[in-house]
Structures are given as C-alpha cells and as structure tokens.
Enzyme design. Sequence first.
Site, PDB file in Angstrom:
ATOM      1  N   SER A   1       0.849  -1.182   0.000  1.00  0.00           N
ATOM      2  CA  SER A   1       0.000   0.000   0.000  1.00  0.00           C
ATOM      3  C   SER A   1       0.887   1.235   0.000  1.00  0.00           C
ATOM      4  O   SER A   1       2.112   1.129   0.063  1.00  0.00           O
ATOM      5  CB  SER A   1      -0.896   0.005   1.238  1.00  0.00           C
ATOM      6  OG  SER A   1      -0.111   0.360   2.369  1.00  0.00           O
ATOM      7  N   LYS A   2       0.233   2.381  -0.032  1.00  0.00           N
ATOM      8  CA  LYS A   2       0.940   3.665  -0.058  1.00  0.00           C
ATOM      9  C   LYS A   2       1.947   3.798   1.100  1.00  0.00           C
ATOM     10  O   LYS A   2       2.926   4.511   0.988  1.00  0.00           O
ATOM     11  CB  LYS A   2      -0.067   4.816   0.032  1.00  0.00           C
ATOM     12  CG  LYS A   2      -0.755   5.118  -1.284  1.00  0.00           C
ATOM     13  CD  LYS A   2      -0.528   6.564  -1.697  1.00  0.00           C
ATOM     14  CE  LYS A   2      -0.569   6.795  -3.193  1.00  0.00           C
ATOM     15  NZ  LYS A   2      -1.834   6.543  -3.817  1.00  0.00           N
ATOM     16  N   ARG A   3       1.652   3.119   2.204  1.00  0.00           N
ATOM     17  CA  ARG A   3       2.557   3.176   3.353  1.00  0.00           C
ATOM     18  C   ARG A   3       3.958   2.715   2.982  1.00  0.00           C
ATOM     19  O   ARG A   3       4.932   3.089   3.602  1.00  0.00           O
ATOM     20  CB  ARG A   3       2.052   2.251   4.473  1.00  0.00           C
ATOM     21  CG  ARG A   3       0.971   2.845   5.312  1.00  0.00           C
ATOM     22  CD  ARG A   3       0.652   1.960   6.495  1.00  0.00           C
ATOM     23  NE  ARG A   3       0.305   0.587   6.071  1.00  0.00           N
ATOM     24  CZ  ARG A   3       0.964  -0.483   6.444  1.00  0.00           C
ATOM     25  NH1 ARG A   3       2.000  -0.392   7.229  1.00  0.00           N
ATOM     26  NH2 ARG A   3       0.577  -1.679   6.023  1.00  0.00           N
TER      27      ARG A   3
END
Length: 470
Positions: free
Chosen positions: A240-242
């Site tokens: 994910s963007k994390r």
Amino acid sequence: MNNKEVVTRFPPSPTGTLHIGGARTALFNWLFARHHNGKFILRIEDTDRTRSTKEDTEVIIESMRWLGLDWDEGPYFQSQRTDIYNEMIERLLSSGKAYYCHCSPEELEKKRIEAKKEGLKPKYDGTCRERGLGKAPGAVVRLKSPQSGTTTFKDLVKGVISIDNEELDDLILQRSDGSFTYNYAVVVDDSKMGVTYVIRGDDHVNNTPRQILIYKALAEPIPHYAHLPMILGPDKSPLSKRHGATSVLAYKEMGILPYALLNSLARLGWSHGDQEKFSAQELIELFSLDHVGKSAGIFNTEKLLDLNAKYIMEADDGNLADLLIPFLSNLGCSNLNKEKVKEALRTLKARAKTLVEMAQGALFYFKEITFEKQADEKFLRPEVLEILEDLLSALKGTTGFAQEELEKTFSTFLERHQIKLGTVAQPLRVTLTGRAVSPGIFEIMEVLGQEMVIKRLSNAISHIKSKKGL
Ligand code: GLU
C-alpha cells in the site's frame, strides 16, 4: 503446447492509474505471450461508466508504453462492445441457459435477510428460474447455473480448485439498466478474442468457477487459468501507499529506469534461481508459469533503488541522455545539447540512484550556479583568494583542457605553490559547482570547458573580494 495457441490479455479497469500489482499482471501476460510467440491483447474494461475515466485510460496506456509492454491487439474498449454482449445474451436466453428475473431489489433484500436469519448462505432462491418470463422494466438476466455437481479447474499456480455448484448463484449477467456484469463481459470478451491463458491476480480466484459456468453455457472452450500470488511490502503486509509509491508513473517521475522497474516486477512471485538482474530479452527467454510460486511477492523500494543505480551505471550513454533530458528540462534547463548531456552524465553515472538525483547533480553543468551557504562560508574564504587568482591565470594560459592535461597543469601549479591538491580542491569545487560535493574536479573541468571554468573562477574571485569589501 502449440505456440500459436497462446493468447493472453491484460484487461485493466480505468478506475485508477496502473499500480504495481496491475503492472506485474500485465508483465506476466506479456512475458508468457512473448515466450511462446503468442499474442498479447490490451482491453480496457470501462463498463463502469461512473468510475472509469479517460485520464486513467491514458495513464494506463502511457505506463504500459513506458514499461515497453507492447500489445498485438487493442486497446479494445468494453464500452464499445455492447452489441456483442447483447448478441450473446440473446444466445443464452434462446438456448435456455439464461432467464429473465423480475424479482425486485426489495424482495431480494428481504430474502437475503431471512436466509441470514436461518443461518443460510444468502443466495438467489431461483424464484424466476422456471417461469419463462420475458423482458420487462426492472428485469435482470441471470445465468441458469447447474444446481448440483462441482466446477473444477486446474490453476497453473495454485493447483486444482473445486467448488460445489450449489454454492454458486444464478448470477446476474445483465443488470436492469441494461449494463453487463464483469463476470459476463469478461467471458464474452475472452472467448471472442480467443484468449487461451488468463493470468491475473488471485483476488479473482473466486470469480473463476462462475466464469467457467458462463463458458459452459455459451459452449465455448475454457481457457487455462493462472492466479498470481498477492504482493506485499517488506513488512509482509499488503502493498500500500505506506510502503512508498504504488503507481507506475510515480516511479517514472521519480527517475526509475523502466527496465529496473520491469525487473523488480518480474521478481514478484517469479524467480530464476538467485538471479537478480535480467534484460527484457532474458526475461522472455526464461519466463515460465512453472516458476511462479504460491507465496506472495515482496515489493521492496529500497532494493529497486539499488537495482536502478546498477542500471544507471551500466546504461548506454545515449539512451540515458534521452531519459535524463526531460528531468533536466523539468529543473529549468533549456537548449540542452545531447552530446553535452552525455559528457555530463558520464561523470555522474557511478553515484546516482535515480534520474532525479542525477539531474540535480548535473544542474551545475547546464545552469548558472549559486553558492550553497555552508560551502561558501567554509571554502570560499579570503585566504584562498590568491591561490584562485593564480589558478585563473594558469588556466587561462593553458591550451589543453582534457583531464590528463589538466592534471599536468595542476601538478606544476601545486609544485610552484608548494601546496597539496587538497588545499585547492574544495574551494575550486565550490567555485565550479556551488556545492561541496561533486564528481572529480578534473572530470568536471573537462566537461565544463575552459571558457566556463574561467568564467566561474572569475565570479568566485569577485565574490570573495566583495566579502572582503574589496
Ligand atoms: N478488469 C478486471 C480487473 O481489473 C480484470 C480481471 C481479469 O483479469 O479478469 O480486475
């Protein structure tokens, strides 16, 4: 396997940009087709009119092009294929494999709640299955699914998967507004386009038995399936963007080379021994679904950056210059000469992890410089004025500006002053680049050329003088 029979496809929904997961799916389909001299089709699944956008379609196509994933047919657009879907619905209705259902959404919702109360799986109860109803406002078309037996397929990655038909609904093929469901449109398209291998993310495993039932109803051959394991970040949670950028274009904008990203994508679930680096040609030669593992692929941006640095180091200068020029332009450099860019990048290739980093490092070659405050204070001090002035006249007097010639000029100069290169190197570096860190002093002087070196030395001299109030 008859190679002519390999037809793969990549059917993204343009409801977002092309992400790492989608790009990996596209790559595996492309590699499999190329490996078998087959065909690779691009199809844009834009049936969801409210969520599909033209911009996303463009970004997906641009991302594919950038990665070098060329397609042999398409892009097809599902939004332009309504007639075909209608025709096949007619075929299913007339052969009794599908039927009109008049149950209203409210009725269905009521039944769903009741089923749940009784601890049953919420499933369409078949009210309209045998009623022979015709088209009517609000009616949907459902598949007349078998109510017993099992649907089994051999997934090329996951092995045999089997599901009791009882578990499967009489699924909707056409909605009451006339639009078509994903499971239906995908089967019609894949069969019309002659797709023989469906390689996609394993979030679609559950759709596969449903799609197989539609193939059977249409009496069309069922393709082979390969469901790819999911992609995780280095901490083993879903990517994910994390974990950093997830869209392909973000990596392009970051200055990752397309083949570096391609390489990282190839390793997401597929491997060839311990080999880390592959050319596109090598990937095509080596790729096989037998080497796609069941365990998740880990996408690691740090590793990608390291790999990118290696690719930058090894890249052909002309090719790299073409890739670097847009980044330099973005930073405000104009009238760039490719030969000059090639000379500049040769001095930077060994240290840049990305093209952005490289462009920033190369700015002093192509733009007026300003002295970084700390470097200025530390190195452009009144004490070096005399040495720089002397250096200026030595450099004005020389005719050879190639590295070896400069080295000779310098050793005479240093001897005359009885100083070490270290004494003059940093002030000169700041003079020429504005910064305290740069490629080797002689390398950059050769690339800058005599005229520019003299100009920058004169500027630094006036600058130091002005500090002294002279
Ligand atoms: N449009 C679907 C998606 O993007 C395609 C899935 C498939 O490959 O069948 O998930």
